[in-house]
Scaffold this active site. Structure first.
Site, PDB file in Angstrom:
ATOM      1  N   SER A 184      35.088  44.472  51.852  1.00 17.02           N
ATOM      2  CA  SER A 184      33.782  44.092  51.184  1.00 17.02           C
ATOM      3  C   SER A 184      33.243  43.134  52.295  1.00 17.02           C
ATOM      4  CB  SER A 184      33.904  43.488  49.873  1.00 17.02           C
ATOM      5  OG  SER A 184      32.710  43.718  49.208  1.00 17.02           O
ATOM      6  N   ARG A 205      27.175  37.764  37.404  1.00 15.18           N
ATOM      7  CA  ARG A 205      28.501  38.271  37.741  1.00 15.18           C
ATOM      8  C   ARG A 205      28.320  39.656  36.844  1.00 15.18           C
ATOM      9  NH1 ARG A 205      32.427  38.506  41.139  1.00 15.18           N
ATOM     10  NH2 ARG A 205      34.497  38.534  40.241  1.00 15.18           N
ATOM     11  N   ASP A 238      33.814  54.388  45.666  1.00 16.80           N
ATOM     12  CA  ASP A 238      33.214  53.360  46.003  1.00 16.80           C
ATOM     13  C   ASP A 238      31.568  53.508  46.199  1.00 16.80           C
ATOM     14  OD1 ASP A 238      32.102  50.700  46.687  1.00 16.80           O
ATOM     15  OD2 ASP A 238      33.418  50.462  48.331  1.00 16.80           O
ATOM     16  N   HIS A 285      34.815  50.170  44.173  1.00 18.57           N
ATOM     17  CA  HIS A 285      34.975  49.324  45.025  1.00 18.57           C
ATOM     18  C   HIS A 285      36.122  48.541  45.267  1.00 18.57           C
ATOM     19  CE1 HIS A 285      33.402  46.753  48.312  1.00 18.57           C
ATOM     20  NE2 HIS A 285      33.244  45.693  47.624  1.00 18.57           N
ATOM     21  N   ASP A 286      36.470  47.936  43.854  1.00 16.22           N
ATOM     22  CA  ASP A 286      37.806  47.064  43.652  1.00 16.22           C
ATOM     23  C   ASP A 286      38.938  47.471  44.119  1.00 16.22           C
ATOM     24  OD1 ASP A 286      36.503  44.590  43.133  1.00 16.22           O
ATOM     25  OD2 ASP A 286      36.935  44.649  40.962  1.00 16.22           O
TER      26      ASP A 286
END
Lengths: 210, 489
Positions: free
Chosen positions: B227, B297, B393, B426-427
């Site tokens: 990232s 967040r 992602d 993405h994680d």
């Protein structure tokens, strides 16, 4: 692009040795459809080439990267366009041409990206295929073409003569050509095309721009 | 008690699911919240109360080392006096930033794992993502949670701390010890706040290079990160090609997309809309824009996952109830999960830092520094690259990685590229994704051979059994750094 799973150089892939012989030592090579990297490894070990690969399957790419080869996941049909002109000495397409959507475009890109192109492919004009089709009336399934028609990745079969026709169409020149018989031995060197077209099970062409 | 409930939940989760989500310490900590028999928290209600709950759950997971009270004051103490190694750069050694300001003095907080070899050839720099920090393989000094990349870094892991000297710095603008907006401005004696100069990814990398200089390391064996960490990797390779032997940018892009800038703007506006933000001077005012930062967040966290992963994990399941309450309570598990994400985040992160670091990502466009041609950024580079993306992602989708790969090809660079099939979004780069470790391990080993570094003591994790052994060994990893964590400088 064909997904080639080769543990090592298998007897059905003797074309790789023929391809390797055509590459000048120490040159820059792009192997399109490099499978598990058998040819790239062979080239780097025996010919000291600076090799790169493109492979469609994730499993193939992972194997290549784990071997320390420089391979990117990609598709010959869509990704060759991103390469600049003349960055490689050789662009190799081994047993993959018949699996591309646009063989002519792929070949043109190869000749643009590399100073030379090496193409190996199964010859659909081989006598066994001809007799199979003639007498059984069904699509042949052989050692080198091991898929049934409905699940084959090979969508653009050609014969050796067909390929020579394409070479002329894209204004390329044949520098060398080798036809291999079932055992992987070269078919008589000075035979005419029609002879190769019947007795060659595979063919390997070294081309350059015309 | 809380821990036991957390474990109970993990056991209740079925098979692979529990293992994979539980494998990541952050997720494991976060999952614990579902087992708390507390009423759901209204986000507009009292975030700090809920935050205290999370923190107690996290504290209970903590190693004996971190039994401190989790207070804002304690978190703030990490800003100027971190529980990390610290490099201070005085007036004689300013950092020239892209915005034209000379930042001086400034400091870099960092962690190291493993031993630097006599040739100083085995150094690996890990660049962290947006809200992570330098504590990648040791318990976090504020939350007590395990390091964020113990799956990748540790003894016997792909980045093997028995072989490599691993360095991770807190990025410029962040809040865990490297100079950022929460740090004390030496001119005023007050927190910088919005007076802190704007920083860029290149500034972060410049700062890291100063630390690498100070450590006497001429060339890094590897620079890797996911990232925003991947952006730093690309910037390192472009700015200092001769100092990077191999580079591993994961789930990243050479420029931040319009969609990603848009998400970041939503987050920043949420922070600034919180009355407790006080135009950035909340530390002096004794307030915290927890609601705004929490919402930021929550929104961002959605982008780190995938629709499929959310569905698989939560579906439309209700949270500790059999029927909807016909209210704005967190009826759904996914709501509870996101609220917890927001709440636990505000405990450990500074709101202004969030503004600055997201901005740095927005400004990142590597090609722009090279006449708009990305290939020029890598022209003549001898660095070996391995670019990795994940199929699900949507924050840094595969075409972003392909653009980097094409540029490297055009520049004649050595590049490998793998797109890993996973539905975790993405994680995925933080999770236990075997394909990622296989690729990384293969690439690192081949590069180590090329650099003449010793091979791994034993072959790496050929099967699951030995992977488990490796993860047992990884449990020991924090011991290496625990002594360092304790020693403040």
């Amino acid at each position: 692009m064909a997904v080639l799973a080769l543990p090592e150089i298998s007897p059905t892939r003797v074309d790789l040795l023929t391809v390797a012989e055509m590459v000048e030592p120490g040159s820059r090579v792009l192997d399109v459809g490099c499978g598990d990297g058998a040819l790239l490894k062979l080239l780097s070990e025996r010919r000291g080439v600076d090799g790169r690969g493109i492979e469609l399957s994730q499993a193939g790419v992972n194997e290549c990267v784990a071997k320390g080869l420089h391979v990117i996941q990609g598709d010959a049909d869509t990704d060759l366009v991103a390469y600049p002109d003349d960055v490689f000495d050789y662009v190799i397409l081994s047993q993959t041409l018949q699996a591309t959507f646009a063989p002519r475009t792929v070949l043109e890109h190869m000749l643009r990206i590399g100073r030379r192109a090496i193409v190996s492919f199964p010859n659909f004009g081989h006598w066994r295929i001809r007799t199979h089709l003639t007498f059984r009336g069904r699509m042949p399934v052989t050692e080198t073409l091991a898929h049934a028609w409905y699940d084959t990745p090979n969508i653009h079969f050609c014969t050796i003569r067909d390929f020579v026709g394409l070479v002329e169409l894209v204004n390329a020149r044949v520098e060398r050509a080798v036809a291999l018989d079932q055992a992987g031995h070269p078919v008589r060197v000075n035979a005419p095309w029609w002879f190769w077209n019947i007795f060659g099970q595979q063919a390997v062409f070294l081309l350059r721009r015309g | 008690m809380l821990v036991r409930r957390g474990e109970h939940f993990a056991r209740r989760c079925e098979g692979e699911e529990a293992k994979t989500w539980g494998a990541n310490p952050y997720f494991a900590a976060q999952l614990g919240i579902f087992c708390l028999q507390e009423p759901s928290f209204g986000i507009s209600n009292d975030l700090s109360r809920a935050g205290a709950l999370c923190s107690s759950s996290e504290r209970s997971r903590a190693s004996p080392m971190t039994t401190r009270t989790l207070t804002p004051a304690f978190r703030l103490s990490e800003v100027d006096n971190p529980s990390s190694l610290l490099a201070r750069f005085g007036a004689e050694d300013p950092l020239r930033l892209d915005c034209g300001v000379d930042l001086s003095p400034f400091q870099i907080a960092y962690q190291t794992y493993g031993q630097l070899d006599s040739r100083k050839a085995n150094a690996v720099l890990v660049c962290h993502a947006l809200t992570a920090d330098q504590h990648l393989a040791n318990p976090h000094p504020v939350t007590g949670a395990q390091g964020w990349w113990t799956t990748m870094v540790g003894p016997g892991r792909p980045i093997d701390t028995n072989r490599f000297f691993v360095i991770c710095t807190n990025v410029l603008g962040a809040c865990m010890g490297t100079t950022g907006p929460a740090s004390t401005n030496p001119e005023t004696g007050k927190p910088w706040g919005l007076d802190f100069p704007m920083v860029t990814i290149r500034d972060m990398v410049r700062a890291q290079a100063k630390l690498i200089d100070r450590l006497g390391i001429e060339s890094l064996f590897c620079v890797l990160g996911g990232s925003m960490g991947g952006m730093q990797v690309l910037q390192w390779a472009a700015s200092y090609p001769e100092r990077v032997f191999c580079a591993l940018p994961i789930a990243t892009a050479a420029k931040h997309s319009a969609q990603n800038i848009a998400f970041h703007e939503v987050g920043r506006q949420a922070v600034m809309a919180d009355p407790d933000w006080r135009k950035g001077r909340y530390i002096e005012a004794g307030t915290r824009p927890s609601k705004g930062l929490g919402v930021a967040r929550m929104a961002a966290h959605i982008t780190y996952l995938s629709e499929k992963a959310l569905h698989r994990k939560f579906g439309r399941n209700l949270q500790d109830r059999d029927a909807p309450t016909f209210s704005f309570d967190a009826d759904f598990q996914v709501e509870s999960y996101l609220r917890h994400q927001g709440m636990s985040f505000v405990e450990r992160f500074d709101a202004n830092s969030y503004l600055y670091v997201t901005r740095a990502m927005d400004y990142f466009d590597l090609a722009a520094d090279y006449g708009g041609v990305l290939a020029r950024a890598f022209q003549g580079s001898a660095t070996r690259f391995c670019v990795v993306s994940f199929t699900s992602d949507w924050l840094f989708p595969t075409p972003d990685s392909r653009a980097t790969v094409h540029a490297l090809n055009a520049a004649g660079g050595s590049v490998s590229f793998v797109e890993i099939a996973t539905d975790r979004g993405h994680d995925a780069f933080l999770l236990d994704v075997p394909e990622l470790f296989a690729t990384t391990g293969g690439f690192i080993d081949a590069a180590a051979r090329a650099r003449g570094l010793p091979a791994a003591a034993s072959e790496r994790m050929p099967n699951d059994a030995s992977r488990e052994r490796a993860s047992e060994r990884a449990e020991e990893a924090p011991a290496i750094s625990a002594t360092r964590v304790g020693s403040r400088r």
